[in-house]
Scaffold this active site. Structure first.
Site, PDB file in Angstrom:
ATOM      1  N   ASP A  10      -8.283   6.028   0.892  1.00  0.00           N
ATOM      2  CA  ASP A  10      -9.070   6.966   1.697  1.00  0.00           C
ATOM      3  C   ASP A  10      -9.681   8.111   0.891  1.00  0.00           C
ATOM      4  O   ASP A  10     -10.711   8.634   1.249  1.00  0.00           O
ATOM      5  CB  ASP A  10      -8.228   7.513   2.850  1.00  0.00           C
ATOM      6  CG  ASP A  10      -6.894   8.077   2.368  1.00  0.00           C
ATOM      7  OD1 ASP A  10      -6.689   8.174   1.149  1.00  0.00           O
ATOM      8  OD2 ASP A  10      -6.054   8.425   3.207  1.00  0.00           O
TER       9      ASP A  10
ATOM     10  N   ASP B 128      -9.625   7.272  -4.773  1.00  0.00           N
ATOM     11  CA  ASP B 128      -9.265   5.891  -4.484  1.00  0.00           C
ATOM     12  C   ASP B 128     -10.411   4.927  -4.764  1.00  0.00           C
ATOM     13  O   ASP B 128     -10.217   3.716  -4.807  1.00  0.00           O
ATOM     14  CB  ASP B 128      -8.849   5.738  -3.010  1.00  0.00           C
ATOM     15  CG  ASP B 128      -7.464   6.296  -2.759  1.00  0.00           C
ATOM     16  OD1 ASP B 128      -6.674   6.353  -3.717  1.00  0.00           O
ATOM     17  OD2 ASP B 128      -7.174   6.682  -1.622  1.00  0.00           O
TER      18      ASP B 128
ATOM     19  N   ASP C 252      -1.650   1.825   2.026  1.00  0.00           N
ATOM     20  CA  ASP C 252      -1.124   3.178   2.109  1.00  0.00           C
ATOM     21  C   ASP C 252      -0.109   3.225   3.239  1.00  0.00           C
ATOM     22  O   ASP C 252      -0.157   2.405   4.144  1.00  0.00           O
ATOM     23  CB  ASP C 252      -2.242   4.159   2.469  1.00  0.00           C
ATOM     24  CG  ASP C 252      -3.221   4.340   1.334  1.00  0.00           C
ATOM     25  OD1 ASP C 252      -2.840   4.024   0.195  1.00  0.00           O
ATOM     26  OD2 ASP C 252      -4.335   4.796   1.594  1.00  0.00           O
TER      27      ASP C 252
HETATM   28 MG    MG Z   1      -2.580  11.851   2.382  1.00  0.00          MG
END
Ligand code: MG
Ligand code: ADP
Length: 911
Positions: free
Chosen positions: A651, A655, A332
């Protein structure tokens, strides 16, 4: 425990529940009250199954068949008059068992400590403040806050529930999420699945948010009542551990076979049968690498502890090995590569760029347009945008002792802070514009909406014109496509396609400056739509555009280096973000993730691609932008189809599937949801990309260290077998007694092998490509080296033995020489293990202080049994003369000379 005479929580009203639990939703319990209740109800933990008792652990060590045979053999020795032998053998067996138990204990403790580290947390209101605490500290009456992705920390009655859905499969077996409400359930006797105003420990929130009051903790929760069924957690083993267990069996049989051959060969050579039997048993015990699994576990456990120090918590042990083979890290952006301390730096309102000063979450800063203060008109427009941003928002700014703390999403926090810089504080705004309904943020929609009652006295009441207003904020491209009007000069006017395109250009320009841009919009409503119509399809459309807020989220300073290290180590970093392409590319270039020629793929482009196409394109893609969690699964699949070993971060609730699918799922320790942490193999306590790179380094080191320990132990064992086997075959008698072999095995093998397991990372370990996951432990020359080095140790011992025997003609003296050469050459040899190809004289011989100490301690013990008269009789040794001593020393140093020479020759050839 529920207080005596407590009602059936689900059947009564919220007020009654609160009264009964003496709880206040707005302020929660006071810390004193919490203390009192904790002493009454205990901590909120499920009882652990008691660990194995010391005795059962010791028995586990002794009850190995061969050890039993050894004990019996020792007893027989006693019966035959060799009482000393009996005691020595028993002492060795006990010492061995104690060492084994200590090792096992150490391994278990560190694994238990790991479990504690990944213990769940809860968000609670106490003394009027919202705080994050370990879930174990909850008591009945605590007010808890739940949001999507949280795991419910205790049984609780809902006080407030907004679109709340819970997945309760752990309790009810039902995997479809249950809709929750606060209304009492009339029936007393309903199943847990129908108690829709309750939430239960160990279930998870999949959608929405809620406030609830804890009704039961620990073993009194519903899950506690069935917990004895759940507490037996199976210890997870890594592929290497399983392979080694198998290998151990094969090696055991091989060694056993050889020992039997040696025994009969000895008989044919007229060795005395009983002594020959004892030597064979001793050799069998020594040659079987029974300590290997324990050493591997310890090396893993110690490695995992080192990883904790570097902020990576391993949740699943096999991940340690997989980390060493990782070829791609898909990460990410927000918070992982960047600091996630968002600050609104620029806004775009009514055609003007407004600069905002200030840093972090401290609400101090000014607004200006091209360096000039804002006029009254600019201010009015800005106020509405800031109001919208602060209201469609769930973050809280808390003033702590050291500074300002943000509780909630940093993106939202930035908007709260920006509003406060303008003089609008979120609590006040929420007081005057009470929130009456909402559609929570989700990363697929990339926006959220809240409904508010419009205060009649507000200066915006006339423009809005209704009693209710909906504020929507979200990604600019997404939001603009839902807008058909715009707020301009205090009026609502149509938004033309050209204007829209111009606004998108502004967005692109802001994003290109690495700003994370959010858009704000609103829409008047006569009343909140009924629950049927409270969907994003009906609500989030025909919106009135307000403006943009662009926030800086600087890259973490360490990431540039981490990206470089990863690439150096043959690992490709890929950025996967929900953010806009332009923002992602700007950050990606800054960090060196994208290089010229690298492709950038957006979510919509990904949707249009076939799996095959993606598989091809992904080979040269550095950034995926505007993607949703579902896309992550496809990205992982495509990479895996290309034979990549993928580490993937995540997170959010959604996910979890991608984290599970990845070879190494890495969840965020700070911002991650409980659901994502539970799905992950590893948790990054600092949410940091660089931590994954460190974890890879540790993973590689751990594997290399296991290989070192294996190579050392097995080459020593091969050496022992070769010594005895050849001597017997050559008719030279028994070069070592049973006790001598057992001693060498216990003292000189064990400690150095363990010390090799904590060898610091070898230089250059991150300069080579990842290990091939299919290659076994014996690959890369390890198997060959075990054989050759075993031959070397065995050969040297044999030379010493033969020399003493032929020149001195004394068996005891010859055995003492063999005993000495075997022990000391192994100790010297342990240093060779420190590098695989680099010469030690270059890398430094004494760089592992544990190994230094292990060798000193082992050598010390060995010297004692060879020189102190009392031990001489026990170990059947004699004091060596100067000449013999020189020979032992010369032979013992040879492993270093030989192996080091090979290293010099091979490295100079390569260079
Ligand atoms: Mg975010
Ligand atoms: P990322 O954090 O990697 O950008 P997310 O899935 O969290 O990915 O967010 C996707 C997009 O949704 C963001 O780029 C932003 O445009 C928008 N967004 C993020 N958080 C919020 C929020 N709290 N409210 C509204 N929109 C948001």
């Amino acid at each position: 425990m529920t207080p005596n005479g407590s009602p059936q929580w689900h059947t009564v009203s919220v007020d009654e529940v609160l009264q009964h639990l003496e709880a206040t939703p707005s302020t929660g319990l006071s810390e004193q009250e919490v203390e009192r209740r904790r002493s009454q109800y205990g901590s909120n933990e499920l009882a652990e199954e008691p660990g194995r008792s010391l005795w059962s652990m010791i028995w586990g060590q002794i009850s190995e068949p061969l050890i039993l045979v050894l004990i019996v053999a020792g007893l027989i020795s006693g019966l035959m008059g060799e009482i000393v032998d009996t005691f020595v053998i028993l002492a060795i067996v006990i010492l061995n068992a104690v060492l084994g138990v200590v090792q096992e204990n150490k391994a278990e403790q560190s694994l238990a400590a790991l479990k504690k580290l990944s213990a769940p947390e809860a968000r609670v209101i106490r003394d009027g403040h919202t705080r994050q605490i370990p879930a174990s500290q909850l008591v009945p009456g605590d007010i808890i806050l739940l949001e999507a992705g949280a795991s419910v920390p205790a049984d609780a009655r809902l006080i407030e529930a907004v679109n709340l859905k819970c997945e309760e499969a752990a309790l009810t077996g039902e995997s479809v999420p249950v809709d929750k409400t606060v209304d009492p359930v009339v029936e007393e006797k309903v199943g847990l699945g129908d108690m829709v105003n309750m939430v239960f420990s160990s279930t998870t929130v999949t959608y929405g948010r809620a406030k609830a009051v804890v009704t039961a903790t620990g073993m009194n929760t519903q899950i506690g009542k069935i917990a004895d069924l759940l507490q037996t957690t199976e210890q997870e083993t890594t592929p290497l551990q399983r392979k080694l267990a198998e290998l151990g069996k094969v090696l055991s049989w091989l060694a056993l076979g050889l020992v039997v051959v040696i025994f009969f060969a000895g008989l044919l050579r007229n060795e005395p049968p009983f002594e020959m039997f004892m030597t064979s048993i001793g050799l069998a015990v020594a040659a079987i690498p029974e300590g290997l699994p324990a050493i591997v576990t310890i090396v893993l456990a110690l490695g995992v502890q080192r990883m904790i120090k570097r902020n990576a918590i391993i949740r699943k042990l096999p991940a340690v090995e997989t980390l060493g083979t990782a070829t791609v890290i898909a990460s990410d952006k927000t918070g992982t590569l960047t600091q996630n301390e968002m600050t609104v730096a620029r806004m775009y309102v009514e055609g003007q760029h407004i600069d905002v000063t200030g840093n972090g979450y401290e609400p101090k800063g000014d607004f200006s347009i091209a360096g000039k203060e804002l006029g009254a008109e600019d201010k009015a427009a800005l106020e509405l945008v800031l109001t919208a941003g602060a209201l469609a928002n769930d973050a809280h700014l808390e003033k702590g002792e050291t500074g300002y703390d943000m509780i909630g999403d940093p993106t939202e926090g930035a908007l709260v802070v920006a509003a406060e810089k303008f003089g609008l504080t979120a609590p006040e705004l929420n007081g005057t514009w009470p929130r009456i309904a909402e559609l929570p943020f989700d990363s697929k929609r990339k926006r959220m909406t809240t409904f508010h009652r419009v205060p009649a006295e507000s200066k915006f009441a006339p423009v809005i014109g209704t009693e209710v207003v909906a504020f929507t904020k979200g990604g600019p491209d997404v939001l603009l496509s839902l807008c058909d009007r715009i707020y301009r000069n205090g009026e609502i006017v149509p938004l033309t396609e050209d204007e829209k395109a111009a606004l998108l250009d502004v967005n692109l320009q802001m994003a290109g400056d690495a700003l994370r841009v959010l858009a704000m919009a609103f829409r008047p409503w006569d009343q909140v739509p009924g629950s049927e119509d409270l969907t994003f399809e009906t609500v989030e459309t025909n919106l009135i555009f307000l403006g943009f807020a662009g926030m800086i989220d600087p890259p973490r300073p360490e990431e540039k280096l981490a990206v470089k290290q990863a690439k150096q180590a043959g690992i490709r970093p890929i950025m996967v973000t929900g953010d806009h392409k332009a923002t992602a590319v700007a950050i990606g270039q800054e960090l060196g993730i994208i290089e010229p020629g690298d492709a950038v793929i957006s979510g919509p482009e990904l949707d249009a691609m076939s799996d095959d196409e993606l598989r091809e394109k992904i080979k040269r893609t550095g950034v995926f932008a505007r993607v949703s969690p579902e896309h992550k699964v496809r990205i992982v699949e495509a990479l895996k189809a290309n034979n990549q070993v993928v580490a993937m971060t995540g997170d959010g609730v959604n996910d979890a599937p991608a984290l599970k699918r990845a070879d190494i799922g890495a969840a965020m320790g700070i911002t991650g949801t409980d659901v994502s942490k539970q799905a992950a193999d590893m948790v990054l306590t600092d949410d940091n990309f660089a931590t994954i790179v460190s974890a890879v380094e540790e993973g590689r080191t751990i594997y290399a260290n296991i290989q070192r320990a294996i190579q050392y132990l097995l080459s020593c064992n091969v050496g022992e077998i070769i010594t005895i086997f050849s001597a017997i075959m050559l008719g030279l008698g028994r070069p070592l007694t049973a006790i001598q072999i057992l001693w060498v095995n216990l003292v000189t093998d064990g400690l150095p092998a363990l010390a090799l397991g904590v060898e610091p990372p070898e230089a250059g370990i991150m300069d080579r490509p990842p290990r091939d996951p299919k290659a076994g432990v014996f690959s890369g020359g390890v198997g060959k080296r075990i054989a050759l080095q075993g031959l070397m140790v065995g050969g040297l011992t044999l030379i010493g033995y033969y020399w003493a025997l032929s020149t001195r003609g004394d068996m005891t003296l010859a055995r003492t020489v063999a005993f000495g050469v075997l022990a000391f050459s192994q100790l010297v040899h342990s240093f060779n293990m420190r590098t695989s190809s680099q010469p030690l004289l270059k890398a430094g011989i004494f760089g592992n202080k544990w190994l230094n100490w292990a060798v000193v301690a082992s050598a010390f013990l060995q010297i004692i049994v060879m020189t102190v008269p009392a031990f001489e009789s026990i170990f059947d040794t004699v004091t060596l003369g100067w000449k013999e001593f020189q020979v032992v020393a010369l032979l013992a140093i040879m492993p270093f000379v030989l192996v080091e020479s090979v290293k010099w020759i091979t490295t100079s050839k390569e260079a």
